[in-house]
Design an enzyme around this catalytic site. Structure first.
Site, mmCIF file in Angstrom:
data_model
loop_
_atom_site.group_PDB
_atom_site.id
_atom_site.type_symbol
_atom_site.label_atom_id
_atom_site.label_comp_id
_atom_site.label_asym_id
_atom_site.label_seq_id
_atom_site.Cartn_x
_atom_site.Cartn_y
_atom_site.Cartn_z
ATOM 1 N N SER A 18 -3.065 58.229 29.724
ATOM 2 C CA SER A 18 -3.619 57.117 28.964
ATOM 3 C C SER A 18 -2.552 56.067 28.634
ATOM 4 C CB SER A 18 -4.303 57.645 27.697
ATOM 5 O OG SER A 18 -5.034 56.629 27.053
ATOM 6 N N ASP B 89 -5.195 54.003 31.572
ATOM 7 C CA ASP B 89 -6.298 54.592 32.333
ATOM 8 C C ASP B 89 -7.609 53.849 32.135
ATOM 9 O OD1 ASP B 89 -6.650 55.393 29.703
ATOM 10 O OD2 ASP B 89 -7.596 57.281 30.263
ATOM 11 N N ASP C 239 -5.660 49.709 28.571
ATOM 12 C CA ASP C 239 -4.530 50.627 28.564
ATOM 13 C C ASP C 239 -4.378 51.236 29.961
ATOM 14 O OD1 ASP C 239 -6.692 52.340 28.621
ATOM 15 O OD2 ASP C 239 -5.825 53.793 27.244
ATOM 16 N N ASP D 222 -9.569 53.246 29.474
ATOM 17 C CA ASP D 222 -10.606 53.670 28.531
ATOM 18 C C ASP D 222 -10.376 53.090 27.147
ATOM 19 O OD1 ASP D 222 -8.435 55.120 27.664
ATOM 20 O OD2 ASP D 222 -9.466 57.053 27.606
#
Length: 364
Positions: free
Chosen positions: A94, A239, A237, A241
């Site tokens: 992430s 990834d 960000d 999400d």
């Protein structure tokens, strides 16, 4: 070293805390999720292909049919897991620095794993690390090879969410892709929606993900929006999400405000409806209304009838307490309630304005 699920999958320093060996074991242990098909996506970290190969080998050794979709945002894997009703896995840390990595699993349908399922996977990992070999397929065809495809379906899905083609025509939008999983997808989607897009931090090299960019560092995007005269700025960000927005003045708009904006828009269009009708949201099945875990049971009178909630003019409230409301009586000894407790005649009270003991007058 055993794997333990955190708030969002398992994470650690790649090749030190999160090794290919552990990723292999996790892939085997995930057979408790059921199904024979799994979709695996990742972000562009340097350690991603290494962990992707190990995780895919673990799924395949347990008899799973592995589909590799490459570098995609986490919501894309959740979407494919929902559409195909299969297990989903994302290799990403992430918003963490590039040296970290992680593995997140989705149950068939793209849902987050419940705690009991995570505990079952952890127990299976313990057995695998202890040398217990489960029921693995053997012989020809026991380990299907991974298939690769470009996740065009997710981009088409995002564009199809808008009823009007070119709904963003005429808007100048700045994107910050954090050198992450949205670097290729986000500019394409906004371009197909008609917006004029300017992109920054969309050149991932495996090491620059989240490096002074993206949702965790919206300052450069805010400056670019203010100087460049853009109507909107969006920062993802690593990834994809997490989203932080910037308005036309360069002010940062966080997730809470974005949810409120979306809720107001849905309400304006008549699309926001309560999930539960006719009962409190915290009511539990099998219990009378108002007796759920998130609400105190309603008080009842001597005949078992529920007491109705009333106003705050000294009348009874639903929790049985009397409202603290001044009633205009300001004589010494009055504490502001409509019906103060009075001592019996002849007794004294210390409620005087100067704190001295005073006699309460006898009632005649």
């Amino acid at each position: 070293m055993a794997l333990r699920f955190g708030t969002d999958g398992v994470r650690g320093v790649a090749n030190a805390e999160l090794t290919p060996e552990l990723a292999l074991v996790l892939g085997r242990a995930a057979r408790v999720l059921g199904g024979d098909h799994v979709v695996i996506g990742r972000d562009p970290r340097r350690s991603g292909p290494m962990l992707e190969a190990a995780l895919a080998a673990g799924f395949a050794s347990a008899g799973g049919d592995v589909e590799l979709v490459g570098v995609v945002p986490t919501p894309a894997v959740a979407y494919l897991s929902d559409v195909q009703r299969c297990v989903g896995a994302v290799i990403s840390a992430s918003h963490n620095p590039f040296a970290d990595n992680g593995i997140k699993l989705f149950a068939p349908g793209g849902r987050k794993l419940p705690d009991d399922v995570e505990e079952a996977i952890e127990a299976e990992i313990e057995r695998e690390l202890g040398g217990e070999v489960g029921n693995r397929p053997r012989g020809p065809g026991s380990a299907p090879s991974g298939r690769r495809r470009t996740p065009r379906a997710y981009a088409d899905h995002l564009v199809g969410l808008f009823e009007t083609p070119g709904v963003l025509t005429g808007l100048d939008i700045a994107l910050d892709c954090a050198n992450g999983a949205t670097s290729a997808l986000a500019p394409e989607v906004f371009d197909r929606l008609g917006a004029r897009v300017v992109v920054r931090a969309a050149a991932p090299d495996g090491c620059n993900i989240n490096d002074q960019c993206g949702a965790t560092h919206p300052g450069p995007l805010a400056h670019a929006v203010e100087v460049g005269g853009f109507e909107l700025g969006l920062a993802f960000d690593g990834d994809g999400d997490r989203l932080i927005a910037v308005d036309h003045t360069g002010a940062v708009v966080d997730g809470d405000h974005i949810i409120a904006i979306c809720a107001l828009d849905l309400h304006r269009r008549g699309l926001l409806r309560p999930r539960h009708r006719g009962r409190h949201r915290d009511d539990e099945p099998g219990l009378p209304p108002g007796h759920g875990a998130g609400r105190h049971p309603r008080r009842r009178d001597g005949r078992g009838r529920p007491l109705r909630p009333r106003g705050a003019r000294g009348r009874r409230l639903h929790d049985g307490w009397r409202a603290e409301r001044p009633c205009g009586l300001h004589r010494p000894g009055h504490d502001g309630r409509r019906h103060p407790h009075r001592p019996r005649p002849g007794r004294t009270s210390s409620n005087g304005p100067d704190g001295r003991w005073r006699s309460w007058p006898r009632r005649r």
